[in-house]
Scaffold this motif. Structure first.
Motif, short mmCIF file in Angstrom:
data_model
loop_
_atom_site.label_atom_id
_atom_site.label_comp_id
_atom_site.label_asym_id
_atom_site.label_seq_id
_atom_site.Cartn_x
_atom_site.Cartn_y
_atom_site.Cartn_z
N SER A 3 0.81 -1.21 0.00
CA SER A 3 0.00 0.00 0.00
C SER A 3 0.85 1.27 0.00
O SER A 3 0.31 2.36 -0.07
CB SER A 3 -0.93 0.00 1.21
OG SER A 3 -0.15 0.03 2.38
N LYS A 5 3.13 4.32 -1.36
CA LYS A 5 3.00 5.05 -2.62
C LYS A 5 4.39 5.42 -3.15
O LYS A 5 5.22 5.94 -2.43
CB LYS A 5 2.21 6.33 -2.39
CG LYS A 5 0.75 6.07 -2.05
CD LYS A 5 -0.06 5.74 -3.30
CE LYS A 5 -1.50 5.48 -2.97
NZ LYS A 5 -1.73 4.11 -2.48
N ASP A 10 1.78 2.08 -7.42
CA ASP A 10 2.32 1.10 -6.47
C ASP A 10 3.13 0.02 -7.15
O ASP A 10 4.06 -0.52 -6.57
CB ASP A 10 1.17 0.42 -5.72
CG ASP A 10 0.37 1.38 -4.88
OD1 ASP A 10 0.96 2.33 -4.36
OD2 ASP A 10 -0.84 1.18 -4.76
N TRP A 37 -2.46 1.68 -8.75
CA TRP A 37 -2.31 2.46 -7.53
C TRP A 37 -3.62 2.49 -6.78
O TRP A 37 -4.60 1.88 -7.22
CB TRP A 37 -1.77 3.85 -7.83
CG TRP A 37 -2.67 4.79 -8.60
CD1 TRP A 37 -3.41 5.79 -8.07
CD2 TRP A 37 -2.88 4.83 -10.01
NE1 TRP A 37 -4.07 6.44 -9.07
CE2 TRP A 37 -3.77 5.88 -10.27
CE3 TRP A 37 -2.41 4.07 -11.09
CZ2 TRP A 37 -4.21 6.21 -11.55
CZ3 TRP A 37 -2.84 4.39 -12.36
CH2 TRP A 37 -3.72 5.45 -12.58
N ASP A 38 -3.60 3.15 -5.61
CA ASP A 38 -4.78 3.22 -4.76
C ASP A 38 -5.29 1.81 -4.42
O ASP A 38 -6.47 1.50 -4.60
CB ASP A 38 -5.87 4.04 -5.48
CG ASP A 38 -6.89 4.60 -4.48
OD1 ASP A 38 -6.64 4.47 -3.27
OD2 ASP A 38 -7.91 5.14 -4.93
N ASP A 39 -4.38 0.97 -3.91
CA ASP A 39 -4.71 -0.40 -3.50
C ASP A 39 -5.43 -1.20 -4.58
O ASP A 39 -6.33 -2.00 -4.30
CB ASP A 39 -5.55 -0.39 -2.21
CG ASP A 39 -4.74 0.07 -1.02
OD1 ASP A 39 -3.54 -0.25 -0.98
OD2 ASP A 39 -5.31 0.75 -0.15
N ARG A 41 -7.36 -0.10 -6.91
CA ARG A 41 -8.61 0.46 -7.44
C ARG A 41 -8.36 1.29 -8.71
O ARG A 41 -9.25 1.45 -9.52
CB ARG A 41 -9.31 1.32 -6.38
CG ARG A 41 -10.01 0.47 -5.31
CD ARG A 41 -10.84 1.33 -4.38
NE ARG A 41 -10.00 2.19 -3.56
CZ ARG A 41 -9.53 1.84 -2.36
NH1 ARG A 41 -9.81 0.66 -1.86
NH2 ARG A 41 -8.77 2.65 -1.68
N PRO A 187 -0.57 -8.96 -3.62
CA PRO A 187 -1.06 -8.73 -2.25
C PRO A 187 -1.93 -9.87 -1.73
O PRO A 187 -1.93 -10.15 -0.53
CB PRO A 187 -1.88 -7.43 -2.38
CG PRO A 187 -2.15 -7.26 -3.83
CD PRO A 187 -1.06 -7.95 -4.57
N ARG A 191 -1.14 -11.54 1.79
CA ARG A 191 -2.15 -11.47 2.88
C ARG A 191 -2.44 -12.87 3.42
O ARG A 191 -2.50 -13.10 4.61
CB ARG A 191 -3.44 -10.85 2.36
CG ARG A 191 -3.54 -9.35 2.63
CD ARG A 191 -4.99 -8.88 2.51
NE ARG A 191 -5.57 -9.19 1.22
CZ ARG A 191 -5.50 -8.37 0.15
NH1 ARG A 191 -4.89 -7.22 0.24
NH2 ARG A 191 -6.05 -8.72 -0.98
#
Ligand SMILES: [Zn+2]
Length: 253
Positions: A3, A5, A10, A37-39, A41, A187, A191
């Motif tokens: 996450s 930046k 990313d 980017w933006d996780d 999205r 990710p 996770r």
């Protein structure tokens, strides 16, 4: 880690579809770079279609859908070397900023790209970065998956990884879809197996993969040898093949 930046995005997903499986002789047909980017999205896809300059074998065309005629018709650049120049430039810029290149089985894509760069006399990634050890950070979801779950049955193709980790893959063997899937798998794998990556920085993750890939390929070679299965040497170099280059491609180093 995923996450953080870096200069607006990313990670940069990368995938090639090609004329075959020989990193020292096959050609690029399509390529995709997906900035995320933006996780996850926000996404921006850059696609390339390249005239490979040779006929595309039927088997390869059946996988990615591009015959040579179609590649010529839909070529994004009049000159293939311009496409290679742009692709390599974008990858080098990302790595120079510490943004990871993410993909599946990237020693294949990166080595084939370098072979093509040399063939068309385009500056290589190694030239641009100032040495093969500077080709980083790279994240290879195939290496990560085999590391966290070495004994899982059922195959390890990109489609199967997506099923295992709950990632949507709309159009397998479309370079853009594959590159995006790898970016979402990264990710998801970390996770699900967070305990296997305790406090790991991106440079450490890159270095760890060098060792993991070597071990994975050593294991595969032992397995083939024990069964008497023919193999190509199972070279574990990552993220670039170099030492296993045939003599004709001596410039590979
Ligand atoms: Zn190699």
């Amino acid at each position: 880690m995923a996450s953080s930046k870096w200069d607006g995005f990313d990670c940069l997903g990368f995938d090639l579809e090609t004329s075959g499986v020989d990193v020292w002789g096959d050609r690029i047909v399509t390529a995709a770079l997906v900035a995320i980017w933006d996780d996850g999205r926000k996404r921006h896809l850059t696609s390339y279609v390249v005239d490979p300059g040779i006929d595309i074998p039927e088997g390869a065309a059946a996988i990615h859908g591009y015959t040579r005629d179609r590649a010529i018709r839909e070529a994004t650049h009049a000159d293939p070397s311009q496409a290679l120049f742009e692709i390599s430039g974008r990858l080098a810029t990302a790595m120079g900023r510490g943004i990871p290149i993410v993909g599946a089985n990237l020693s294949y894509d990166l080595t084939l790209l370098e072979t093509e760069n040399r063939r068309l006399e385009v500056p290589t990634l190694v030239d641009r970065m100032g040495g093969h050890t500077k080709i980083q950070p790279v994240v290879d979801v195939m290496v990560l998956d085999k590391h966290v779950d070495p004994y899982r049955k059922g195959g390890r193709k990109l489609e199967q990884l997506c099923t295992t980790y709950g990632v949507k893959l709309d159009d397998a063997h479309n370079a853009g879809a594959d590159a995006l899937a790898a970016c979402l798998l990264w990710p998801a794998i970390m996770r699900k197996h967070a305990s296997k990556f305790p406090g790991m920085t991106l440079p450490a993750l890159h270095q760890s993969q060098v060792g993991w890939k070597r071990k994975q390929m050593d294991g595969l070679r032992e397995y083939f040898d024990k069964k008497g299965t023919e193999h190509d040497g199972c070279c574990g170099e990552w993220p670039l093949h170099r030492a296993c280059a045939p003599a004709l491609v001596g410039g590979a180093r």
